[in-house]
Write an enzyme that holds these catalytic residues in place. Sequence first.
Site, PDB file in Angstrom:
ATOM      1  N   CYS B  15      -3.645 -91.044 -18.863  1.00 42.43           N
ATOM      2  CA  CYS B  15      -3.340 -90.092 -19.938  1.00 42.43           C
ATOM      3  C   CYS B  15      -1.881 -89.675 -19.898  1.00 42.43           C
ATOM      4  O   CYS B  15      -1.401 -89.353 -18.818  1.00 42.43           O
ATOM      5  CB  CYS B  15      -4.220 -88.857 -19.775  1.00 42.43           C
ATOM      6  N   PRO B  16      -1.136 -89.613 -20.973  1.00 45.63           N
ATOM      7  CA  PRO B  16      -1.562 -89.871 -22.348  1.00 45.63           C
ATOM      8  C   PRO B  16      -1.192 -91.270 -22.842  1.00 45.63           C
ATOM      9  O   PRO B  16      -1.202 -91.514 -24.044  1.00 45.63           O
ATOM     10  CB  PRO B  16      -0.746 -88.829 -23.127  1.00 45.63           C
TER      11      PRO B  16
END
Lengths: 159, 76
Positions: B15-16
């Site tokens: 992430c991200p």
Amino acid sequence: MDEKKLAIIATKGTLDWAYPPFILASTASALGYETEIFFTFYGLQLLKKDLDLKVSPLGNPGMPMPMGMDKWFPTLLTALPGMESVMTSMMKKKMASKGVASLEELRELCQEAEVRLIACQMTVDLFDMDPAAFIEGVEFAGAARFFEFAGQSDICLYI
Amino acid sequence: MADFDEELDASGLNCPLPILRAKKTLAGMESGKVLHIIATDPGSVKDFEAFARQTGNELMESKEEGGKFQFLIKKA
């Protein structure tokens, strides 16, 4: 869909705390938010061309350490010379092994996504920082400039 | 899994990054085209659902197979 707005104030200059502003800003941009980050005090370190950020176990009892050291290693010893660089290099290795982006990469992604980066002029003056040490595309301004955007924002975060 | 037009392998990324790469790839695609995404980040399941809801791109399929998460997203 109306474009939503995200305003962030970034105040911290350590390796760990450098992540939230850039992760949230880049993600918000991907979701269609217009995004602005205002960097003030130690947060200005995140705008330097040469990012030399560190993480310290000192005074941070919540920081997980290798071999469960956060449970038994005496707090005083985390102040020993070299501890900071050891923990910083361990943290960087850990992040790379888990596929977490480097700060440089996230910052670049923010810039590609047209996240506006604003450096607090007052702090630049206060610490006699050289504007040439900052990356291209940074705007230098004050608190009033931040409120112009933050006042219309849907989300406003202080990090 | 249904047919797709482009593929993005975001395996190993956390992430991200899977979302950011997907957004970038979709930006270069025409409306109605389908992107197949492969990810290993377990958080990407909820994230791609939320991404689709917020961007208007349709999440046509989401499934797990052998520790890999696969998504089909149709560009709005």
